[in-house]
Design an enzyme around this catalytic site. Structure first.
Site, PDB file in Angstrom:
ATOM      1  N   GLY A 116       0.542  45.224  48.364  1.00 33.26           N
ATOM      2  CA  GLY A 116       0.515  45.476  46.938  1.00 33.26           C
ATOM      3  C   GLY A 116       0.038  44.237  46.194  1.00 33.26           C
ATOM      4  O   GLY A 116       0.090  43.115  46.714  1.00 33.26           O
ATOM      5  N   CYS A 117      -0.418  44.444  44.968  1.00 27.79           N
ATOM      6  CA  CYS A 117      -0.939  43.318  44.187  1.00 27.79           C
ATOM      7  C   CYS A 117       0.172  42.337  43.813  1.00 27.79           C
ATOM      8  O   CYS A 117       0.029  41.120  43.998  1.00 27.79           O
ATOM      9  CB  CYS A 117      -1.673  43.817  42.943  1.00 27.79           C
ATOM     10  SG  CYS A 117      -0.741  45.004  41.928  1.00 27.79           S
ATOM     11  N   TYR A 118       1.294  42.838  43.292  1.00 28.39           N
ATOM     12  CA  TYR A 118       2.404  41.954  42.943  1.00 28.39           C
ATOM     13  C   TYR A 118       2.950  41.221  44.181  1.00 28.39           C
ATOM     14  O   TYR A 118       3.180  40.009  44.129  1.00 28.39           O
ATOM     15  CB  TYR A 118       3.534  42.740  42.287  1.00 28.39           C
ATOM     16  CG  TYR A 118       3.262  43.219  40.886  1.00 28.39           C
ATOM     17  CD1 TYR A 118       3.000  42.325  39.848  1.00 28.39           C
ATOM     18  CD2 TYR A 118       3.307  44.580  40.564  1.00 28.39           C
ATOM     19  CE1 TYR A 118       2.773  42.761  38.545  1.00 28.39           C
ATOM     20  CE2 TYR A 118       3.090  45.023  39.262  1.00 28.39           C
ATOM     21  CZ  TYR A 118       2.816  44.110  38.266  1.00 28.39           C
ATOM     22  OH  TYR A 118       2.609  44.548  36.981  1.00 28.39           O
ATOM     23  N   THR A 120       1.408  40.367  46.865  1.00 25.73           N
ATOM     24  CA  THR A 120       0.447  39.356  47.312  1.00 25.73           C
ATOM     25  C   THR A 120       0.686  38.042  46.585  1.00 25.73           C
ATOM     26  O   THR A 120       0.773  36.966  47.193  1.00 25.73           O
ATOM     27  CB  THR A 120      -0.989  39.831  47.080  1.00 25.73           C
ATOM     28  OG1 THR A 120      -1.253  40.978  47.904  1.00 25.73           O
ATOM     29  CG2 THR A 120      -2.002  38.741  47.409  1.00 25.73           C
TER      30      THR A 120
END
Length: 322
Positions: A116-118, A120
């Site tokens: 996920g972006c968060y 990462t």
């Protein structure tokens, strides 16, 4: 030599379109597409899924699980950009920089889950400090983060785009809104799983009135530790951990040149890249620090990471198309 065939299942979505644009024009792979009228035809999808070398899933979680159930040809590899399999047994976690040996796990796996972006951003900040014992595993961690509205999927993108087109009327959108106030955000499980923390962190996400880009903030109250690490120690540990990494960049200690006017840390500064930047700010006198990650939620937080993982899975140079 036969080119590897790639099928993007869900290529019409935000992440799918971004991945397709990054892969389009490459002469080392062949992109296989499904007819628009057959995108929801399970039989046709199963046929394509089992006829290619790698399938990239850009689908809602339930649809991603369904797609995996259609695999009957064991050599096919799956790269899932949804959150359905990020902590699932038998799946490699697609953050190549997470650990030594993580690239090898991705390269040899049949099933790889894109982070996920968060998570990462969070893992780039915290994982090195847990591994190097600068923070104990039971340290209470909180996360405050804001992402561009493209991270909210089609419905949120449409809402913001419509508003920006109209720029009038009684309805207005807030420049900054927190959400996830019931807690238990779906990203917390992978944050906990791969950080090395004994307990899940407390995560408070937010959406900003900008299309893409994000910052992930991890404040650290260090005064209760028997031997609080200095800011320079925190920075050195993170910088050493990611030394030589192309896509994880640690800002120099006490260098404000990456900030606007030397003061402001903007969320959109690395948009269009596959880079996550990590910053360490600290006050040793008050024994407090702030770790910050900045990335493009559609880049290293989604499509860029997917292309990076695809290259690793195919045994190609990692930065192709990036």
């Amino acid at each position: 030599m036969t080119k590897p065939k790639i099928f993007i299942d869900g290529e019409s979505g935000t992440t799918g379109l971004q991945i397709h644009s990054r892969l389009y024009g490459r002469d080392d792979i062949e992109i296989v597409s499904i007819e628009a009228s057959k995108r929801k035809d399970a039989t046709e999808r199963a046929k394509l899924i089992n006829a290619v070398d790698v399938v990239i899933l850009c689908l809602p979680d339930d649809a991603a699980r369904e797609a995996v159930s259609l695999v009957s040809n064991s050599p096919v590899k799956i790269l899932d950009a949804s959150s359905a399999h990020r902590t699932a047994k038998g799946w490699a976690y697609g953050f190549p920089e997470l650990n030594r040996g993580q690239r090898e796990k991705i390269a040899s796996a049949q099933f790889v889950s894109n982070p996920g972006c968060y998570p990462t951003g969070f893992l780039a900040c915290v994982r090195p400090l847990i591994v190097e014992d600068l923070l104990p595993r039971d340290f209470p961690i909180t996360i405050n983060a804001v992402s561009g509205y493209s991270g909210g999927g089609k419905s949120l993108i449409q809402k913001y785009d419509t508003f920006h087109e109209q720029q009038a009327g009684v309805t207005s959108l807030s420049p900054y809104s927190i959400y996830g106030l019931q807690f238990g955000h779906k990203h917390v499980k992978e944050m906990h799983e791969y950080s090395g923390l004994a307990s899940p962190p407390l995560f408070v996400p937010a959406v900003g009135d900008f299309e893409q880009g994000m910052v992930v903030q991890v404040p650290l109250v260090l005064g209760n530790l028997p031997q609080p690490p200095s800011g320079e120690m925190l920075h050195k540990a993170i910088a050493n951990y990611f030394q030589g990494e192309k896509f994880v960049q640690v800002a120099p200690w006490r260098d404000s040149s990456t900030l606007r006017d030397g003061i402001f840390l903007e969320a959109i500064a690395v948009n269009g890249t596959n880079i996550v930047q990590v910053f360490v700010f600290a006050n040793d006198t008050t024994k407090e620090a702030l770790l910050v990650a900045r990335l493009d939620n559609l880049g290293k937080g989604a499509s860029g990471a997917a292309v990076q993982n695809l290259n690793i899975m195919l045994g190609l140079p990692e930065d192709l198309g990036l």
